[in-house]
Design a protein around this motif. Structure first.
Motif, PDB file in Angstrom:
ATOM      1  N   UNK A  30      10.853  -2.787 -33.233  1.00 40.28           N
ATOM      2  CA  UNK A  30      10.788  -1.810 -34.326  1.00 40.28           C
ATOM      3  C   UNK A  30       9.616  -0.849 -34.146  1.00 40.28           C
ATOM      4  N   UNK A  31       8.606  -1.261 -33.373  1.00 38.50           N
ATOM      5  CA  UNK A  31       7.456  -0.370 -33.179  1.00 38.50           C
ATOM      6  C   UNK A  31       7.751   0.744 -32.170  1.00 38.50           C
ATOM      7  N   UNK A  32       8.893   0.672 -31.501  1.00 36.80           N
ATOM      8  CA  UNK A  32       9.277   1.767 -30.599  1.00 36.80           C
ATOM      9  C   UNK A  32       9.529   3.056 -31.393  1.00 36.80           C
ATOM     10  N   UNK A  33       9.756   2.887 -32.681  1.00 38.16           N
ATOM     11  CA  UNK A  33       9.969   4.043 -33.555  1.00 38.16           C
ATOM     12  C   UNK A  33       8.799   4.312 -34.468  1.00 38.16           C
ATOM     13  N   UNK A  34       7.601   3.924 -34.035  1.00 43.05           N
ATOM     14  CA  UNK A  34       6.418   4.034 -34.899  1.00 43.05           C
ATOM     15  C   UNK A  34       5.188   4.172 -33.995  1.00 43.05           C
ATOM     16  N   UNK A  35       4.767   5.404 -33.745  1.00 43.47           N
ATOM     17  CA  UNK A  35       3.692   5.605 -32.747  1.00 43.47           C
ATOM     18  C   UNK A  35       2.391   4.935 -33.160  1.00 43.47           C
ATOM     19  N   UNK A  36       2.005   5.081 -34.417  1.00 42.59           N
ATOM     20  CA  UNK A  36       0.728   4.495 -34.832  1.00 42.59           C
ATOM     21  C   UNK A  36       0.833   2.974 -34.895  1.00 42.59           C
ATOM     22  N   UNK A  37       1.973   2.458 -35.352  1.00 46.06           N
ATOM     23  CA  UNK A  37       2.152   1.014 -35.412  1.00 46.06           C
ATOM     24  C   UNK A  37       2.144   0.391 -34.023  1.00 46.06           C
ATOM     25  N   UNK A  38       2.791   1.068 -33.082  1.00 41.75           N
ATOM     26  CA  UNK A  38       2.812   0.556 -31.708  1.00 41.75           C
ATOM     27  C   UNK A  38       1.402   0.552 -31.124  1.00 41.75           C
ATOM     28  N   UNK A  39       0.703   1.659 -31.296  1.00 44.26           N
ATOM     29  CA  UNK A  39      -0.654   1.751 -30.737  1.00 44.26           C
ATOM     30  C   UNK A  39      -1.567   0.687 -31.363  1.00 44.26           C
ATOM     31  N   UNK A  40      -1.464   0.500 -32.669  1.00 43.48           N
ATOM     32  CA  UNK A  40      -2.317  -0.494 -33.324  1.00 43.48           C
ATOM     33  C   UNK A  40      -2.034  -1.895 -32.801  1.00 43.48           C
ATOM     34  N   UNK A  41      -0.750  -2.191 -32.549  1.00 42.41           N
ATOM     35  CA  UNK A  41      -0.417  -3.535 -32.067  1.00 42.41           C
ATOM     36  C   UNK A  41      -0.920  -3.740 -30.639  1.00 42.41           C
ATOM     37  N   UNK A  42      -0.782  -2.720 -29.791  1.00 40.04           N
ATOM     38  CA  UNK A  42      -1.322  -2.835 -28.428  1.00 40.04           C
ATOM     39  C   UNK A  42      -2.838  -3.015 -28.494  1.00 40.04           C
ATOM     40  N   UNK A  43      -3.476  -2.236 -29.374  1.00 37.93           N
ATOM     41  CA  UNK A  43      -4.931  -2.361 -29.529  1.00 37.93           C
ATOM     42  C   UNK A  43      -5.288  -3.776 -29.960  1.00 37.93           C
ATOM     43  N   UNK A  44      -4.574  -4.294 -30.934  1.00 36.38           N
ATOM     44  CA  UNK A  44      -4.869  -5.647 -31.441  1.00 36.38           C
ATOM     45  C   UNK A  44      -4.739  -6.662 -30.321  1.00 36.38           C
ATOM     46  N   UNK A  45      -3.662  -6.552 -29.539  1.00 33.06           N
ATOM     47  CA  UNK A  45      -3.458  -7.520 -28.452  1.00 33.06           C
ATOM     48  C   UNK A  45      -4.476  -7.344 -27.331  1.00 33.06           C
ATOM     49  N   UNK A  46      -5.087  -6.153 -27.290  1.00 28.96           N
ATOM     50  CA  UNK A  46      -6.146  -5.920 -26.296  1.00 28.96           C
ATOM     51  C   UNK A  46      -7.517  -6.297 -26.859  1.00 28.96           C
ATOM     52  N   UNK A  47      -7.543  -6.697 -28.108  1.00 32.07           N
ATOM     53  CA  UNK A  47      -8.809  -7.120 -28.710  1.00 32.07           C
ATOM     54  C   UNK A  47      -9.527  -6.041 -29.494  1.00 32.07           C
ATOM     55  N   UNK A  48      -8.817  -4.982 -29.830  1.00 33.90           N
ATOM     56  CA  UNK A  48      -9.425  -3.874 -30.581  1.00 33.90           C
ATOM     57  C   UNK A  48      -8.722  -3.769 -31.932  1.00 33.90           C
ATOM     58  N   UNK A  49      -9.424  -4.023 -32.994  1.00 38.70           N
ATOM     59  CA  UNK A  49      -8.822  -3.930 -34.329  1.00 38.70           C
ATOM     60  C   UNK A  49      -8.915  -2.497 -34.844  1.00 38.70           C
ATOM     61  N   UNK A  50      -7.804  -2.001 -35.339  1.00 34.50           N
ATOM     62  CA  UNK A  50      -7.773  -0.640 -35.887  1.00 34.50           C
ATOM     63  C   UNK A  50      -7.303  -0.692 -37.344  1.00 34.50           C
ATOM     64  N   UNK A  51      -7.758   0.226 -38.159  1.00 38.18           N
ATOM     65  CA  UNK A  51      -7.279   0.265 -39.543  1.00 38.18           C
ATOM     66  C   UNK A  51      -5.823   0.720 -39.602  1.00 38.18           C
ATOM     67  N   UNK A  52      -5.148   0.374 -40.667  1.00 41.62           N
ATOM     68  CA  UNK A  52      -3.721   0.703 -40.826  1.00 41.62           C
ATOM     69  C   UNK A  52      -3.576   2.161 -41.228  1.00 41.62           C
ATOM     70  N   UNK A  53      -3.757   3.038 -40.265  1.00 36.83           N
ATOM     71  CA  UNK A  53      -3.677   4.481 -40.517  1.00 36.83           C
ATOM     72  C   UNK A  53      -2.530   5.077 -39.712  1.00 36.83           C
ATOM     73  N   UNK A  54      -2.007   6.188 -40.188  1.00 45.11           N
ATOM     74  CA  UNK A  54      -0.992   6.924 -39.434  1.00 45.11           C
ATOM     75  C   UNK A  54      -1.676   7.845 -38.420  1.00 45.11           C
ATOM     76  N   UNK A  55      -0.873   8.496 -37.595  1.00 43.49           N
ATOM     77  CA  UNK A  55      -1.405   9.184 -36.416  1.00 43.49           C
ATOM     78  C   UNK A  55      -2.512  10.189 -36.749  1.00 43.49           C
ATOM     79  N   UNK A  56      -2.263  11.076 -37.691  1.00 42.74           N
ATOM     80  CA  UNK A  56      -3.283  12.096 -37.989  1.00 42.74           C
ATOM     81  C   UNK A  56      -4.614  11.454 -38.366  1.00 42.74           C
ATOM     82  N   UNK A  57      -4.547  10.404 -39.198  1.00 46.36           N
ATOM     83  CA  UNK A  57      -5.778   9.761 -39.645  1.00 46.36           C
ATOM     84  C   UNK A  57      -6.390   8.883 -38.561  1.00 46.36           C
ATOM     85  N   UNK A  58      -5.549   8.361 -37.669  1.00 42.39           N
ATOM     86  CA  UNK A  58      -6.105   7.597 -36.544  1.00 42.39           C
ATOM     87  C   UNK A  58      -6.952   8.497 -35.651  1.00 42.39           C
TER      88      UNK A  58
END
Lengths: 178, 158
Positions: A30-58
């Motif tokens: 489902x994250x294939x259709x969600x750029x910010x959600x996909x990026x946040x999950x990759x970041x999390x799995x890489x050990x980088x926690x990001x706030x739940x923001x959409x692309x512009x705010x990220x």
């Protein structure tokens, strides 16, 4: 023209970010259709926690959050730091929906960085040239894109406006594959 | 022709279903096409310098080969895989940059683009054989001439 390494120089097995990004792509379709959600999950799995923001705010977050290095509009440095083990992202803000991608080591044949991303309500790309994330100079400022983006008539191409940011992550360094 | 004849003609037209309003443009999605698409008598080649064998996105241009063998090209944003053939010579394609997309109507006879949709996200969906639905944009009905109805009637999207 930016300097680039030959694509054959990249062995994906040497760089943990490929395995992480591929795993997220498979595990969370489902994250294939969600750029910010996909990026946040990759970041999390890489050990980088990001706030739940959409692309512009990220993009705004990356620009001011502690630990993040602002690379400006420098794709060469983005690809270089990705190959050095940084977690590297690219982002562009829009009046509507912005867009963010994960940058991975390597170069496309035409000299663009490579990345993984979801695309809002669509399907993103894996290990693809960023010239298929945003329109590059060669395809910009033609009569049709000026109709689809009249507010950007005469402006530089969207790809050239992407801002890159890097975050040091020891577990992403070359050869640090679990 | 008197009133009686007119009434008879109207009955015949109604019975045989010749009412012009019933005509619709045949629209069909083009699936699993890779960089080469075929629609009617036309062929399309989606160019992607970075990934010629891509199955999902192409930087363009789209080169169209006409039945005569002559070619023309459509140079625009990044093409995604969503294509629809409409009638004998129209092609609805989706282009995007970042998160935002547009659907464009291509006349394969000369590669002109007579219509560009408002911006939306994701891919269009064909419903009821003659309407495109979008995320975050109003649906567009396609008329019997295979062009958007509002556009065909002198609409706003020129």
């Amino acid at each position: 023209m930016m300097a680039k390494a030959a694509p054959a120089m990249i062995n994906k097995a040497d760089f943990p970010i490929f395995g992480i990004a591929d795993k997220v792509w498979r595990k969370y379709p489902h994250l294939r259709g969600d750029c910010s959600g996909y990026l946040r999950q990759v970041a999390r799995d890489a050990g980088v926690e990001l706030p739940a923001l959409l692309a512009n705010n990220l993009v705004a977050y990356f620009a001011k959050a502690p630990g993040w290095i602002n690379l400006g509009r420098d794709p060469a440095r983005a690809a270089k730091l990705s190959a050095e083990g940084y977690f590297v992202v690219g982002g562009e803000t829009e009046a509507g929906h912005g867009h963010v991608v994960v940058v991975v080591p390597g170069w496309s044949t035409t000299g663009h960085p490579m990345g993984y991303w979801g695309r809002l309500n669509g399907i993103g790309q894996t290990d693809a040239s960023l010239s298929t994330a945003w329109v590059a100079s060669g395809m910009w400022n033609n009569p049709i894109t000026m109709r689809t983006h009249p507010h950007l008539a005469g402006a530089p191409s969207p790809l050239s406006q992407v801002l890159y940011f890097a975050y040091p992550v020891k577990a992403l360094s070359k050869g640090h594959v679990k | 022709m008197n009133r009686k004849h007119l009434a008879l003609l109207a009955t015949l037209v109604g019975t045989l279903g010749y009412a012009p309003a019933a005509a619709i443009c045949p629209i069909k999605p083009i699936h699993n096409h890779g960089p080469f698409i075929k629609f009617g008598m036309f062929k399309g080649h989606l160019i992607s310098s970075d990934d010629p064998a891509s199955a999902g996105a192409w930087e363009g241009p789209l080169v169209i080969t006409q039945p005569s063998g002559t070619t023309c090209s459509v140079k625009t944003g990044i093409f995604d895989a969503s294509f629809f053939q409409a009638g004998s010579h129209f092609l609805y394609a989706t282009i995007y940059s970042g998160s935002e997309a547009n659907q464009i109507l291509i006349d394969a006879r000369d590669c002109s683009v007579p219509w560009v949709s408002p911006q939306f996200t994701g891919d269009p969906h064909l419903t009821n054989h003659n309407s495109f639905q979008y995320h975050e944009a109003a649906p567009v009905k396609i008329g019997a001439n295979c062009m958007p109805v509002s556009f065909a009637q002198g609409g706003r999207n020129r």
